[in-house]
Design an enzyme around this catalytic site. Structure first.
Site, PDB file in Angstrom:
ATOM      1  N   SER A 146      85.436  92.747  46.119  1.00 33.20           N
ATOM      2  CA  SER A 146      85.055  93.251  47.430  1.00 33.20           C
ATOM      3  C   SER A 146      84.048  92.293  48.051  1.00 33.20           C
ATOM      4  O   SER A 146      83.343  91.563  47.326  1.00 33.20           O
ATOM      5  CB  SER A 146      84.429  94.645  47.311  1.00 33.20           C
ATOM      6  OG  SER A 146      83.794  95.044  48.510  1.00 33.20           O
ATOM      7  N   TYR A 158      77.838  99.054  42.920  1.00 38.45           N
ATOM      8  CA  TYR A 158      79.162  98.574  43.330  1.00 38.45           C
ATOM      9  C   TYR A 158      79.161  97.052  43.479  1.00 38.45           C
ATOM     10  O   TYR A 158      80.096  96.366  43.039  1.00 38.45           O
ATOM     11  CB  TYR A 158      79.546  99.247  44.643  1.00 38.45           C
ATOM     12  CG  TYR A 158      80.969  99.024  45.093  1.00 38.45           C
ATOM     13  CD1 TYR A 158      82.033  99.597  44.406  1.00 38.45           C
ATOM     14  CD2 TYR A 158      81.253  98.279  46.234  1.00 38.45           C
ATOM     15  CE1 TYR A 158      83.338  99.420  44.821  1.00 38.45           C
ATOM     16  CE2 TYR A 158      82.552  98.091  46.661  1.00 38.45           C
ATOM     17  CZ  TYR A 158      83.597  98.663  45.960  1.00 38.45           C
ATOM     18  OH  TYR A 158      84.888  98.479  46.381  1.00 38.45           O
ATOM     19  N   LYS A 162      81.482  94.496  41.348  1.00 41.57           N
ATOM     20  CA  LYS A 162      82.466  93.631  41.994  1.00 41.57           C
ATOM     21  C   LYS A 162      82.138  92.155  41.808  1.00 41.57           C
ATOM     22  O   LYS A 162      83.038  91.309  41.741  1.00 41.57           O
ATOM     23  CB  LYS A 162      82.570  93.989  43.473  1.00 41.57           C
ATOM     24  CG  LYS A 162      83.203  95.359  43.729  1.00 41.57           C
ATOM     25  CD  LYS A 162      84.550  95.494  43.043  1.00 41.57           C
ATOM     26  CE  LYS A 162      85.281  96.771  43.431  1.00 41.57           C
ATOM     27  NZ  LYS A 162      86.595  96.890  42.747  1.00 41.57           N
TER      28      LYS A 162
END
Length: 257
Positions: A146, A158, A162
């Site tokens: 991402s 997150y 990622k």
């Protein structure tokens, strides 16, 4: 001496988190490109529409219930696919979750859960697929990262997961290349899915207002759609992409990375 790696006559792909959104679009794209597709998700019943889309292309589809962050569940799921379809040689690690919070408010549970689903699962799935790659001497791994890997407020868990996916994938490319396996990353930007709609609801924004906010540094003038990401995955999964490995492709409407 040049090594020639020949793809199997029947190409079998596994897509994690393929019940909806980007994962569902990836499953359909791979089927259109000639793959039989197994979708791994927590609830196989939620995969019904995705499987119908796969089978509408004339390819075989199956859904398997699995928590892809659980070692035993991953082992059982990959074995079930191999027993039903034959050895899988294309893996798309797409499963992902969000648990947003600023650093001071983020719990250890939030951190662990996001790292487990987004990063640990990619490790477990790739490790379980390796014997099939070695036996077939051909394979493709496409991991979903991402633009969050570059840093974003309120998503330290997150972003870390990622970013970890990218380093993990580059290591896979080095380790598995001698077996005819490529490993690459697709890193989406802002894509309108049910997940992003849920994020908008959680912060009391309309999806339209969120889209406008996310258009900063987006030079193509629109938000992404799941098919944009599926097309990039399809490129990396293709037999003609044999000389492309260890790469990160930002599919984000503008330059990234």
């Amino acid at each position: 001496m040049t090594q020639i790696f020949t793809p199997p006559e029947t190409r079998i792909a596994i897509v994690t988190g393929g019940a909806r959104g980007i994962g569902a679009a990836i499953a359909t794209r791979l089927a259109e490109d000639g793959h039989d597709v197994a979708i791994l998700d927590l609830d196989r019943e939620q995969c019904a529409d995705s499987i119908r889309a796969v089978e509408a292309t004339g390819r075989r589809g199956m859904a398997v219930s699995a928590d892809v962050s659980d070692e035993d569940a991953v082992r059982r799921a990959v074995a079930q696919v191999a027993d039903t379809f034959g050895p899988p040689t294309v893996l798309v690690n797409n499963a992902g979750v969000l648990r947003d919070a600023s650093l001071s408010k983020m719990t250890v549970r939030d951190w662990d859960f996001v790292l487990d689903v987004n990063l640990r699962s990619a490790f477990l799935m790739s490790r379980e697929m390796e014997p099939h790659f070695r036996a077939t001497r051909w394979g493709r791994v496409v991991n979903l990262s991402s633009i969050a890997a570059l840093g974003v407020f309120g998503e330290a868990n997150y972003a870390a997961a990622k970013a970890g996916v990218q380093g993990f994938t580059k290591s896979l490319a080095i380790e598995l290349g001698r077996f005819g396996v490529t490993a690459n990353v697709v890193a989406p930007g802002f894509v309108i899915t049910e997940m992003t709609r849920e994020v908008a609801r959680r912060v009391n924004m309309s999806i339209e207002d969120m889209t406008k906010e996310m258009m900063v540094n987006n030079w193509v003038g629109r938000a992404g759609i799941p098919e944009d990401i599926a097309n990039a995955v399809g490129f990396f999964a293709d037999v003609r992409s044999a000389f492309v490995t260890g790469q990160v492709l930002y599919v984000a409407g503008g330059p990234r990375g």
